[in-house]
Design an enzyme around this catalytic site. Sequence first.
Site, short mmCIF file in Angstrom:
data_model
loop_
_atom_site.label_atom_id
_atom_site.label_comp_id
_atom_site.label_asym_id
_atom_site.label_seq_id
_atom_site.Cartn_x
_atom_site.Cartn_y
_atom_site.Cartn_z
CD GLU A 65 5.42 9.99 1.39
OE1 GLU A 65 5.89 8.88 1.63
OE2 GLU A 65 4.81 10.26 0.34
CG HIS A 73 -0.14 10.70 -2.38
ND1 HIS A 73 -1.21 10.08 -3.00
CD2 HIS A 73 0.67 9.71 -1.94
CE1 HIS A 73 -1.04 8.76 -2.94
NE2 HIS A 73 0.09 8.50 -2.30
#
EC number: 3.5.4.4
Length: 364
Positions: free
Chosen positions: A209, A206
């Site tokens: 973002e 991840h």
Amino acid sequence: MTPTLDQIRRAPKVLLHDHLDGGLRPQTIIDLAAEVGHVLPSVDGAMTAESLGRWFGEASDSGSLERYLETFDHTVAVMQTVPALTRVAREAVEDLAADGVVYAEIRYAPEQHVNEGLTLDEVVAAVQEGFDQGVAAARGRIVVRQLLTAMRHRARSMEIAQLSVAWRDRGVAGFDIAGAEAGYPPTRHLDAFEYLQRENAHFTIHAGEGFGLPSIWQAIQWCGADRLGHGVRIIDDITVRDDGSVELGLLAAYVRDKRIPLEMCPSSNLQTGAATSIAEHPIGLLTRMRFRVTVNTDNRLMSRTSMSHEMAALAEAFGYDLHDLRWFTINAMKSSFLPFDERLAIIDDVIKPGYAALVTEAGT
């Protein structure tokens, strides 16, 4: 022609970024909460699947990070036993298959499901049993693999990385880290990523973002990520001039040149503030510039979405047709963590014929 929602539902789709604890059926949450005595929020004093689903959506849309994170407190709380994990996993596969998904990598953090005494191996085994049941119920119309996630604010990434390697021939395709990006760079888990590379294992991170370009740079250049979870802030390294011409910065050019897949989740990005609208989502420019863009759901319950709804929203916003949706789908299948021959078989035997039939039917 812009495809209809029915055409999109019937189109074969590939999903790389979907959280198991973010995709429960509301009725399942009610059932499991009753079994363990977990107190759920009520809407206007009601406790129905419809009202609970509405609460999850409204809490996720509220703009409050605290309320958004609270939604996962409830889903994780009811996923602490073998029967619960198996049921949730089975239903996830059933729901994806019903939506036309032919391949999915579903991620979750095993360390979040040991509060009632399960071992990490028992958690993974329970989820795999559910996936196997779901695939059997779908009569083989879908292939599903696990991605094991470590939480970046904790210190169990090496343990979870070793778990993913131990299970890679039994349904686990790879490793992931998730959680708040700011203050918890992926380099904190460098030992886990170096171990995975030595073991010839796949992993996604991840990044890009909730935090900007440094998160992406570290995930790729320090940690060696195969894919980027979201990666939406790569747009910060792209300049669009007044005359419409586009200039890529060094990092953006590297990501495009190396064909590093971007696991983009449009609806979720609106909720987290990474984009302001679907029409303004960076996926439009990134697709036009031919980055390795994939379309994903992230958290189907919280975003009240599905792969069909994500693709339909993009088709409406950007005028994409079936050829464009086929491109997204093949991108995703190429980027999956399946062995090459298995990827190729799904592309040649499922995806291409499926879209060809729809194109012929639509006369486009």
